[in-house]
Design an enzyme around this catalytic site. Structure first.
Site, PDB file in Angstrom:
ATOM      1  N   GLY A   1     -28.275  47.260   1.450  1.00 28.37           N
ATOM      2  CA  GLY A   1     -28.872  48.552   1.120  1.00 28.37           C
ATOM      3  C   GLY A   1     -28.040  49.175   0.257  1.00 28.37           C
ATOM      4  O   GLY A   1     -26.780  49.138  -0.039  1.00 28.37           O
TER       5      GLY A   1
ATOM      6  N   LYS B   1     -24.760  51.068   6.471  1.00 27.03           N
ATOM      7  CA  LYS B   1     -24.350  49.820   6.713  1.00 27.03           C
ATOM      8  C   LYS B   1     -23.188  49.865   7.790  1.00 27.03           C
ATOM      9  O   LYS B   1     -23.002  48.924   8.727  1.00 27.03           O
ATOM     10  CB  LYS B   1     -23.854  49.288   5.282  1.00 27.03           C
ATOM     11  CG  LYS B   1     -24.772  48.933   4.557  1.00 27.03           C
ATOM     12  CD  LYS B   1     -24.423  48.170   3.218  1.00 27.03           C
ATOM     13  CE  LYS B   1     -23.522  48.755   2.333  1.00 27.03           C
ATOM     14  NZ  LYS B   1     -24.162  50.125   1.857  1.00 27.03           N
TER      15      LYS B   1
ATOM     16  N   GLU C   1     -17.158  45.502   4.753  1.00 28.01           N
ATOM     17  CA  GLU C   1     -16.869  45.461   2.851  1.00 28.01           C
ATOM     18  C   GLU C   1     -15.425  45.776   2.719  1.00 28.01           C
ATOM     19  O   GLU C   1     -14.935  46.859   3.332  1.00 28.01           O
ATOM     20  CB  GLU C   1     -17.806  46.148   2.347  1.00 28.01           C
ATOM     21  CG  GLU C   1     -17.973  45.924   0.831  1.00 28.01           C
ATOM     22  CD  GLU C   1     -19.004  46.894   0.117  1.00 28.01           C
ATOM     23  OE1 GLU C   1     -19.860  46.400  -0.644  1.00 28.01           O
ATOM     24  OE2 GLU C   1     -18.998  47.981   0.657  1.00 28.01           O
TER      25      GLU C   1
ATOM     26  N   GLN D   1     -15.743  44.217 -11.001  1.00 32.68           N
ATOM     27  CA  GLN D   1     -16.714  43.476 -10.529  1.00 32.68           C
ATOM     28  C   GLN D   1     -16.237  41.990 -10.088  1.00 32.68           C
ATOM     29  O   GLN D   1     -16.450  41.260  -9.307  1.00 32.68           O
ATOM     30  CB  GLN D   1     -17.854  43.040 -11.402  1.00 32.68           C
ATOM     31  CG  GLN D   1     -18.803  44.391 -11.354  1.00 32.68           C
ATOM     32  CD  GLN D   1     -19.390  44.888 -10.033  1.00 32.68           C
ATOM     33  OE1 GLN D   1     -19.666  46.197  -9.771  1.00 32.68           O
ATOM     34  NE2 GLN D   1     -19.607  43.969  -9.102  1.00 32.68           N
TER      35      GLN D   1
ATOM     36  N   GLU E   1     -21.002  42.682   5.661  1.00 35.16           N
ATOM     37  CA  GLU E   1     -21.497  43.810   4.825  1.00 35.16           C
ATOM     38  C   GLU E   1     -21.679  43.601   3.412  1.00 35.16           C
ATOM     39  O   GLU E   1     -20.733  42.962   2.769  1.00 35.16           O
ATOM     40  CB  GLU E   1     -20.546  44.996   5.066  1.00 35.16           C
ATOM     41  CG  GLU E   1     -20.910  46.178   4.415  1.00 35.16           C
ATOM     42  CD  GLU E   1     -20.301  47.492   4.598  1.00 35.16           C
ATOM     43  OE1 GLU E   1     -19.140  47.365   5.320  1.00 35.16           O
ATOM     44  OE2 GLU E   1     -20.470  48.736   4.112  1.00 35.16           O
TER      45      GLU E   1
HETATM   46  P1  DGT Z   1     -22.543  52.830   4.187  1.00 31.57           P
HETATM   47  O1  DGT Z   1     -21.793  52.498   5.422  1.00 31.57           O
HETATM   48  O2  DGT Z   1     -23.875  52.183   4.022  1.00 31.57           O
HETATM   49  O3  DGT Z   1     -22.429  54.206   3.563  1.00 31.57           O
HETATM   50  O4  DGT Z   1     -21.772  51.956   3.088  1.00 31.57           O
HETATM   51  P2  DGT Z   1     -20.632  52.348   2.081  1.00 31.57           P
HETATM   52  O5  DGT Z   1     -21.290  53.366   0.902  1.00 31.57           O
HETATM   53  O6  DGT Z   1     -19.516  52.878   2.936  1.00 31.57           O
HETATM   54  O7  DGT Z   1     -20.309  50.943   1.400  1.00 31.57           O
HETATM   55  P3  DGT Z   1     -21.097  50.496   0.110  1.00 31.57           P
HETATM   56  O8  DGT Z   1     -21.476  49.252  -0.013  1.00 31.57           O
HETATM   57  O9  DGT Z   1     -22.109  51.537  -0.456  1.00 31.57           O
HETATM   58  O10 DGT Z   1     -19.535  50.660  -0.986  1.00 31.57           O
HETATM   59  C1  DGT Z   1     -18.810  51.508  -1.088  1.00 31.57           C
HETATM   60  C2  DGT Z   1     -18.607  51.773  -2.663  1.00 31.57           C
HETATM   61  O11 DGT Z   1     -18.292  50.835  -3.470  1.00 31.57           O
HETATM   62  C3  DGT Z   1     -19.676  52.646  -3.252  1.00 31.57           C
HETATM   63  O12 DGT Z   1     -19.080  53.667  -4.074  1.00 31.57           O
HETATM   64  C4  DGT Z   1     -20.383  51.463  -3.942  1.00 31.57           C
HETATM   65  C5  DGT Z   1     -19.292  50.588  -4.474  1.00 31.57           C
HETATM   66  N1  DGT Z   1     -19.728  49.431  -4.347  1.00 31.57           N
HETATM   67  C6  DGT Z   1     -19.906  48.553  -3.418  1.00 31.57           C
HETATM   68  N2  DGT Z   1     -20.144  47.260  -4.158  1.00 31.57           N
HETATM   69  C7  DGT Z   1     -20.260  47.451  -5.341  1.00 31.57           C
HETATM   70  C8  DGT Z   1     -20.538  46.499  -6.362  1.00 31.57           C
HETATM   71  O13 DGT Z   1     -20.682  45.246  -6.208  1.00 31.57           O
HETATM   72  N3  DGT Z   1     -20.124  47.125  -7.555  1.00 31.57           N
HETATM   73  C9  DGT Z   1     -20.124  48.194  -7.797  1.00 31.57           C
HETATM   74  N4  DGT Z   1     -20.217  48.739  -9.021  1.00 31.57           N
HETATM   75  N5  DGT Z   1     -19.817  49.150  -6.581  1.00 31.57           N
HETATM   76  C10 DGT Z   1     -19.850  48.535  -5.665  1.00 31.57           C
END
Ligand code: DGT
Length: 228
Positions: free
Chosen positions: A26, A32, A50, A79, A102
């Site tokens: 998502g 998440k 993650e 990446q 995650e």
């Molecule tokens: P949640 O619990 O749904 O709020 O999840 P978040 O926001 O803690 O975790 P997530 O997966 O959205 O990622 C944390 C940060 O890392 C967010 O700024 C986006 C970035 N991110 C995650 N995976 C990738 C990736 O493969 N590429 C890039 N560019 N950014 C990523």
């Protein structure tokens, strides 16, 4: 830990050498972490959050911050490290019958790298190097997934949640980025424009805390039934 699964028929025992693997997908800020926290209470589930902290500190370098501050310069580096650390989760052995991860190597490629490629912050040549690594990993490691849980929000809801949590690296991430990442999840998981490794269970992640708990328990029932 519940070890009933060890008492199953030889065939099921063989199948259970590989855990029933669920990936949670998502937009950024879709919830998440709350979803994973709910599953922490069950002994049968190995929860793998993650590795954001690794991305914020790779031998002293904050790659997440570098990627957001200067995407053209740092996207490929970032990446590459995301791909490595997520691959480590895919291949991590577990004694639990269920593994809950995650995100995945699939969303890293089809949502984040794809967004970078489309907006020009990563060169197509760099993407093809990452794709070669991805192809090699698929041929040489077990990257199987049994279920994808898609926590679906509107881009606006995800954006508001990101603002509320106030992570320093994300301070200047615009709403348009959330729209792009949302659209790519839809292309991947609903329109099936890219490789989708398992069936998709959609959860309405716009719901508030009490509504979402009901969704989680339905999802838990499905996961525990399907791995039988
Ligand atoms: P949640 O619990 O749904 O709020 O999840 P978040 O926001 O803690 O975790 P997530 O997966 O959205 O990622 C944390 C940060 O890392 C967010 O700024 C986006 C970035 N991110 C995650 N995976 C990738 C990736 O493969 N590429 C890039 N560019 N950014 C990523």
């Amino acid at each position: 830990m519940n070890t009933d699964y060890l008492k199953r028929s030889p065939l099921k025992q063989f199948a259970s050498l590989r855990p029933y693997t669920v990936i949670v997908e998502g937009n950024i800020g879709c919830g998440k972490t709350t979803f994973l926290n709910y599953f922490q209470q069950f002994d049968d589930v190995n929860v793998l959050a993650e590795p954001v902290n690794k991305w914020r500190n790779c031998n002293g370098y904050n790659l997440l911050d570098k990627m957001y501050s200067d995407p053209k310069k740092w996207s490929f580096t970032f990446q590459s490290y995301v791909q490595l650390t997520i691959l480590q989760h895919h291949t991590m052995k577990t004694g639990h019958p269920i593994k809950l991860m995650e995100r995945s190597i699939y969303s890293a490629r089809h949502c984040f790298v794809e967004q970078m490629a489309r907006n020009g912050s990563i060169e197509r040549a760099s993407v093809s190097v990452m794709d070669e690594w991805f192809k090699w990993a698929k041929e040489n490691c077990d990257l199987s997934v049994d279920l994808i849980v898609y926590l679906k929000t509107t881009p606006e809801t995800a954006y508001q949640r990101m603002l509320a949590r106030n992570r320093p690296e994300e301070q200047y991430v615009p709403l348009e980025y959330f729209q792009d990442i949302h659209n790519l999840h839809e292309e991947w998981l609903l329109q099936k424009r890219f490789e989708c490794p398992a069936p998709v269970l959609i959860i309405d992640a716009n719901l508030d805390k009490s509504g979402i708990m009901e969704e989680y328990s339905k999802c838990k029932a499905q996961i525990f039934t399907e791995r039988e």
